[in-house]
Design a protein around this motif. Structure first.
Motif, mmCIF file in Angstrom:
data_model
loop_
_atom_site.group_PDB
_atom_site.id
_atom_site.type_symbol
_atom_site.label_atom_id
_atom_site.label_comp_id
_atom_site.label_asym_id
_atom_site.label_seq_id
_atom_site.Cartn_x
_atom_site.Cartn_y
_atom_site.Cartn_z
ATOM 1 N N GLN A 85 33.269 31.907 34.289
ATOM 2 C CA GLN A 85 33.115 33.344 34.085
ATOM 3 C C GLN A 85 32.044 33.966 34.970
ATOM 4 O O GLN A 85 31.913 35.184 35.014
ATOM 5 C CB GLN A 85 32.797 33.621 32.618
ATOM 6 C CG GLN A 85 33.919 33.221 31.693
ATOM 7 C CD GLN A 85 33.565 33.471 30.255
ATOM 8 O OE1 GLN A 85 32.886 34.446 29.924
ATOM 9 N NE2 GLN A 85 34.010 32.595 29.378
ATOM 10 N N SER A 86 31.293 33.148 35.695
ATOM 11 C CA SER A 86 30.241 33.664 36.554
ATOM 12 C C SER A 86 30.811 34.125 37.892
ATOM 13 O O SER A 86 31.585 33.423 38.532
ATOM 14 C CB SER A 86 29.191 32.584 36.828
ATOM 15 O OG SER A 86 28.305 33.040 37.828
ATOM 16 N N ARG A 87 30.378 35.293 38.302
ATOM 17 C CA ARG A 87 30.763 35.799 39.624
ATOM 18 C C ARG A 87 29.521 35.929 40.503
ATOM 19 O O ARG A 87 29.403 36.841 41.311
ATOM 20 C CB ARG A 87 31.492 37.129 39.469
ATOM 21 C CG ARG A 87 32.780 36.980 38.677
ATOM 22 C CD ARG A 87 33.603 38.245 38.607
ATOM 23 N NE ARG A 87 32.857 39.346 38.021
ATOM 24 C CZ ARG A 87 32.998 40.629 38.390
ATOM 25 N NH1 ARG A 87 33.848 40.958 39.341
ATOM 26 N NH2 ARG A 87 32.296 41.574 37.806
ATOM 27 N N SER A 112 32.391 27.283 30.864
ATOM 28 C CA SER A 112 31.927 28.677 30.785
ATOM 29 C C SER A 112 31.458 29.171 32.150
ATOM 30 O O SER A 112 31.414 30.380 32.399
ATOM 31 C CB SER A 112 30.809 28.818 29.756
ATOM 32 O OG SER A 112 31.294 28.514 28.465
ATOM 33 N N GLY A 126 29.101 38.971 35.179
ATOM 34 C CA GLY A 126 30.042 38.342 34.248
ATOM 35 C C GLY A 126 31.440 38.928 34.334
ATOM 36 O O GLY A 126 31.824 39.545 35.336
ATOM 37 N N PHE A 127 32.158 38.772 33.244
ATOM 38 C CA PHE A 127 33.582 39.095 33.245
ATOM 39 C C PHE A 127 33.945 40.237 32.304
ATOM 40 O O PHE A 127 35.120 40.525 32.101
ATOM 41 C CB PHE A 127 34.351 37.825 32.863
ATOM 42 C CG PHE A 127 35.587 37.601 33.660
ATOM 43 C CD1 PHE A 127 35.530 37.420 35.021
ATOM 44 C CD2 PHE A 127 36.820 37.583 33.042
ATOM 45 C CE1 PHE A 127 36.672 37.220 35.763
ATOM 46 C CE2 PHE A 127 37.978 37.387 33.772
ATOM 47 C CZ PHE A 127 37.895 37.200 35.134
ATOM 48 N N THR A 128 32.946 40.888 31.708
ATOM 49 C CA THR A 128 33.263 41.975 30.780
ATOM 50 C C THR A 128 33.581 43.258 31.543
ATOM 51 O O THR A 128 33.346 43.352 32.749
ATOM 52 C CB THR A 128 32.101 42.248 29.804
ATOM 53 O OG1 THR A 128 31.025 42.865 30.514
ATOM 54 C CG2 THR A 128 31.638 40.967 29.121
#
Length: 173
Positions: free
Chosen positions: A119-121, A116, A79-81
């Motif tokens: 935001q997936s990598r 949404s 994710g992006f956190t």
């Protein structure tokens, strides 16, 4: 030839990346183990590690150095956190990236979760002749990745080509 008449059982590892899950509540890892075994593949090893890029890199490096491991399925940390570090940990290990995997995963994910999916990598590639697929941590994302992308490519009968039947040629130089 890139397909076979019979299935080829692959030795696969499953790695869950999570700071909060335990073996008792790792539904994503459980799903991947059940799914790969249902297709006739073998679970070679399984691990659950916190989102620490050096521990992730060490574990995956150990598996890709093992010639008996055909592939690794990773769930979580894409994710992006600030804590999400699976791409940073594992992309440096790849000999070849498979950009189409992440692109297709996000396109399919868009059908389910809309924007949404940005935001997936999620990503995939090849390291020392070993397939590496990195998926988001949710069980629904693992299901989407397995059912719509990975399962067919790890099935030697998939035409016109598949990754499973390429295994003998992956270490050519």
């Amino acid at each position: 030839m890139t397909h076979a008449a019979e299935p080829i059982a692959l030795n696969l590892c499953v790695l869950t990346v999570s700071d909060s899950r335990t073996a008792a509540d790792d539904t994503s890892g459980d799903y991947l183990v059940d799914a790969l075994q249902a297709e006739g593949h073998r679970l070679h090893a399984r691990a659950l590690l916190p989102d620490d890029r050096y521990r992730l890199r060490a574990q995956v490096s150990q598996w890709i150095a093992d010639a008996s491991v055909d592939g690794i399925l990773v769930t979580g940390g894409t994710g992006f956190t600030g804590r999400d570090s699976t791409p940073e940990a594992l992309l440096p290990l790849l000999d070849k990236e498979m950009p189409g995997f992440g692109e297709l995963f996000r396109a399919l994910s868009f059908e389910e979760i809309g924007t949404s999916s940005l935001q997936s990598r999620a990503f995939a590639g090849l390291a020392n002749g070993t397939f590496l697929f990195c998926l988001p941590g949710s069980t629904s994302a693992c299901r989407l990745g397995w059912e719509r992308l990975i399962r067919a490519q790890l099935d030697a009968r998939t035409r016109p080509c598949n990754l499973a039947a390429l295994r003998p040629r992956l270490r050519e130089r």
